[in-house]
Every structure is written in C-alpha cells, then in structure tokens.
Scaffold this motif. Structure first.
Motif, PDB file in Angstrom:
ATOM      1  N   VAL A 137       0.869  -1.191   0.000  1.00 12.07           N
ATOM      2  CA  VAL A 137       0.000   0.000   0.000  1.00 12.07           C
ATOM      3  C   VAL A 137       0.903   1.237   0.000  1.00 12.07           C
ATOM      4  O   VAL A 137       1.610   1.500   0.971  1.00 12.07           O
ATOM      5  N   LYS A 138       0.894   1.955  -1.125  1.00 15.32           N
ATOM      6  CA  LYS A 138       1.717   3.159  -1.250  1.00 15.32           C
ATOM      7  C   LYS A 138       0.897   4.438  -1.126  1.00 15.32           C
ATOM      8  O   LYS A 138       1.411   5.456  -0.677  1.00 15.32           O
ATOM      9  N   GLY A 144     -17.014   8.128  -0.707  1.00 13.76           N
ATOM     10  CA  GLY A 144     -18.188   8.040   0.171  1.00 13.76           C
ATOM     11  C   GLY A 144     -19.432   8.601  -0.478  1.00 13.76           C
ATOM     12  O   GLY A 144     -19.357   9.349  -1.459  1.00 13.76           O
ATOM     13  N   GLN A 145     -20.572   8.221   0.061  1.00 15.64           N
ATOM     14  CA  GLN A 145     -21.862   8.724  -0.421  1.00 15.64           C
ATOM     15  C   GLN A 145     -22.791   8.875   0.769  1.00 15.64           C
ATOM     16  O   GLN A 145     -22.896   7.974   1.597  1.00 15.64           O
ATOM     17  N   GLY A 146     -23.451  10.022   0.858  1.00 16.54           N
ATOM     18  CA  GLY A 146     -24.323  10.270   1.997  1.00 16.54           C
ATOM     19  C   GLY A 146     -25.377  11.309   1.697  1.00 16.54           C
ATOM     20  O   GLY A 146     -25.842  11.439   0.561  1.00 16.54           O
ATOM     21  N   MET A 147     -25.759  12.071   2.735  1.00 19.05           N
ATOM     22  CA  MET A 147     -26.882  13.003   2.646  1.00 19.05           C
ATOM     23  C   MET A 147     -26.403  14.436   2.779  1.00 19.05           C
ATOM     24  O   MET A 147     -25.491  14.748   3.554  1.00 19.05           O
ATOM     25  N   LEU A 148     -27.060  15.307   2.030  1.00 18.43           N
ATOM     26  CA  LEU A 148     -26.860  16.747   2.130  1.00 18.43           C
ATOM     27  C   LEU A 148     -28.117  17.342   2.751  1.00 18.43           C
ATOM     28  O   LEU A 148     -29.216  17.155   2.232  1.00 18.43           O
ATOM     29  N   THR A 149     -27.959  18.024   3.871  1.00 19.50           N
ATOM     30  CA  THR A 149     -29.096  18.645   4.546  1.00 19.50           C
ATOM     31  C   THR A 149     -28.874  20.150   4.654  1.00 19.50           C
ATOM     32  O   THR A 149     -27.787  20.656   4.361  1.00 19.50           O
ATOM     33  N   ASP A 150     -29.916  20.836   5.068  1.00 13.12           N
ATOM     34  CA  ASP A 150     -29.878  22.291   5.211  1.00 13.12           C
ATOM     35  C   ASP A 150     -30.085  22.621   6.688  1.00 13.12           C
ATOM     36  O   ASP A 150     -31.142  22.346   7.247  1.00 13.12           O
ATOM     37  N   VAL A 151     -29.080  23.201   7.322  1.00 17.55           N
ATOM     38  CA  VAL A 151     -29.163  23.582   8.727  1.00 17.55           C
ATOM     39  C   VAL A 151     -29.122  25.102   8.812  1.00 17.55           C
ATOM     40  O   VAL A 151     -28.074  25.724   8.613  1.00 17.55           O
ATOM     41  N   MET A 152     -30.296  25.709   9.057  1.00 13.29           N
ATOM     42  CA  MET A 152     -30.418  27.168   9.158  1.00 13.29           C
ATOM     43  C   MET A 152     -29.851  27.861   7.920  1.00 13.29           C
ATOM     44  O   MET A 152     -29.139  28.863   7.999  1.00 13.29           O
ATOM     45  N   TYR A 164      -9.642   3.198  -0.001  1.00 10.39           N
ATOM     46  CA  TYR A 164      -9.105   2.246  -0.968  1.00 10.39           C
ATOM     47  C   TYR A 164      -7.665   2.621  -1.292  1.00 10.39           C
ATOM     48  O   TYR A 164      -7.232   3.764  -1.068  1.00 10.39           O
ATOM     49  N   THR A 165      -6.936   1.665  -1.841  1.00  5.83           N
ATOM     50  CA  THR A 165      -5.618   1.999  -2.372  1.00  5.83           C
ATOM     51  C   THR A 165      -5.793   2.850  -3.625  1.00  5.83           C
ATOM     52  O   THR A 165      -6.890   2.930  -4.199  1.00  5.83           O
ATOM     53  N   GLY A 166      -4.715   3.499  -4.025  1.00  2.00           N
ATOM     54  CA  GLY A 166      -4.796   4.345  -5.213  1.00  2.00           C
ATOM     55  C   GLY A 166      -5.234   3.611  -6.454  1.00  2.00           C
ATOM     56  O   GLY A 166      -5.874   4.192  -7.340  1.00  2.00           O
ATOM     57  N   ARG A 169      -7.902  -1.105  -4.650  1.00  3.85           N
ATOM     58  CA  ARG A 169      -8.043  -2.291  -3.797  1.00  3.85           C
ATOM     59  C   ARG A 169      -8.601  -1.883  -2.438  1.00  3.85           C
ATOM     60  O   ARG A 169      -8.263  -0.839  -1.897  1.00  3.85           O
ATOM     61  N   GLY A 170      -9.416  -2.746  -1.916  1.00  2.00           N
ATOM     62  CA  GLY A 170      -9.998  -2.432  -0.616  1.00  2.00           C
ATOM     63  C   GLY A 170     -11.471  -2.821  -0.543  1.00  2.00           C
ATOM     64  O   GLY A 170     -11.940  -3.614  -1.345  1.00  2.00           O
ATOM     65  N   PRO A 171     -12.226  -2.285   0.424  1.00  2.00           N
ATOM     66  CA  PRO A 171     -11.807  -1.171   1.285  1.00  2.00           C
ATOM     67  C   PRO A 171     -10.819  -1.571   2.378  1.00  2.00           C
ATOM     68  O   PRO A 171     -10.881  -2.679   2.902  1.00  2.00           O
ATOM     69  N   LEU A 172      -9.917  -0.651   2.714  1.00  3.84           N
ATOM     70  CA  LEU A 172      -8.928  -0.871   3.759  1.00  3.84           C
ATOM     71  C   LEU A 172      -9.492  -0.563   5.133  1.00  3.84           C
ATOM     72  O   LEU A 172      -9.146  -1.224   6.111  1.00  3.84           O
TER      73      LEU A 172
END
Length: 209
Positions: A137-138, A144-152, A164-166, A169-172
């Motif tokens: 592993v060099k 990632g993937q998730g949610m976008l919310t609005d806070v105020m 992951y590796t470059g 490979r992975g996930p590490l």
C-alpha cells in the motif's frame, strides 16, 4: 280523615292545628339575584370566550390580504450555497488534497485524489502491517456517499466513507465524514472519523489551495 270527604277533614285539621298555635311554614321567597357560578363554571365560561376570540382572529387573518412586506422578505431569502465541484482539503501540515463533491438533490458523493501513506503515521503503520501479508500500500484515497441537509440555510454533509488503495483495492478501512458550510459557502469544516483508529481528525476544505 275520611276518603269520601278528604278536603273537608283536611281543612278541619288545619283549623285545629292553628288553634293550638301551629301555623304552616312560609315558603322562602326566591332570591332575585342570579345563582352564583361555581369556579369550574367560571373557568369553563372563560375558556369559551377565549376560544371564540381565537377563532375570530384566525378567520380575520384569513380574510385580510397578505402583507406585501412579508411576501417580499420571503422572496429575498439568501440562496443555499452550492457546494458541488472541486474542493481542497488542507491538513495540519498545510498539505492540499483535492476533493470532489457531486450533489444530486439531497444525495452527495465524495471522492479524493490518492495521497501517499507516508503523509500520516497511522497509514504508514497500516502499510507496514500488511506488507508481511504481501499487500503493498503506497497511497490511499477516500470514497463516500451520503446526505446533504440544510441547517439554518447552510449546507451540511453527513456520509460514510471507505478507504481504498490508489489503484482501487480495498476497502482498507471505513469511517464517516461530517462537514458544515460557512455562511459565504467558501469553506467547509468538520471532522473525519476512522473506525479503524477509533479517532477523529479535523477537516477543513477550501475552494482553492
């Protein structure tokens, strides 16, 4: 007292009683004042009045024309900052790492360029530990993937990530990212949590390195 002449016998009996000084009681005269309400009745009457006033105010509010100033203020709200595009993560050693954010509605995707493992002692240690197993592993990158919310009115990102590796490979390891936009939309700050290290690292993303 005889049943066939009841009324006459009753009158004689009344006369005899009066002769002995026994007179019928006088019926109490009715009180001209209205009866005094109990506490519960007074409270109930008060609530009835309050309810009627509230209903009247609501109806009046529906009938009145809308305030133009209120409409204008609602129309001139500051737009939510757009966080999609290229950002640069600046770590404690002032090293920039390119981060790409893709936004689709309330969904947000994160992807970084690969960075050398010798940037961080934890990744150096990981590379050494897996080297004995024949895994080299060099460099490492985050996805990632998730949610976008609005806070105020300000965007907030919450997403799980995988490392992951470059070369893919992975996930590490895995973890989570939380980022909050600044009011001008030019900076995101938060933290990166690593499940492997059980530790959090401060994050700071800017538009240009």
């Amino acid at each position: 007292m005889r049943t066939e002449d009841w009324s006459t016998d009753l009158d004689k009996l009344v006369v005899d009683l009066r002769a002995h000084g026994i007179a019928p009681l006088k019926a109490p005269e009715p009180d001209p004042r209205p009866p005094r309400r109990t506490l519960a009745q007074r409270v109930q009457r008060g609530l009835t009045w309050v309810g009627g006033i509230v209903v009247a105010l609501v109806v009046l509010g529906l009938l009145l024309p809308e305030d133009e100033d209120t409409d204008a203020a609602s129309a001139v709200q500051a737009p939510v900052a757009d966080i999609s595009g290229i950002w640069w993560s600046i770590d404690g050693a002032n090293r920039p790492l390119r981060v790409q954010l893709a936004v689709n509605g309330s969904a947000v995707q994160l992807q970084t360029d690969a960075f050398p493992v010798d940037w961080y002692p934890a990744w150096q240690g990981y590379a050494q530990s897996v080297l004995a197993q024949g895994l080299v592993v060099k460099d490492v990158r985050y996805v990632g993937q998730g949610m976008l919310t609005d806070v105020m009115g300000l965007p907030r990102i919450e997403l799980p990530y995988q490392a992951y590796t470059g070369d893919g490979r992975g996930p590490l390891t895995t973890g989570s990212v939380v980022l909050q936009a600044r009011a001008d939309g030019k900076e995101l700050t938060g933290e990166l949590w690593s499940n492997g290290e059980q530790a959090a690292t401060p994050l700071r993303l800017v538009r240009s390195p």
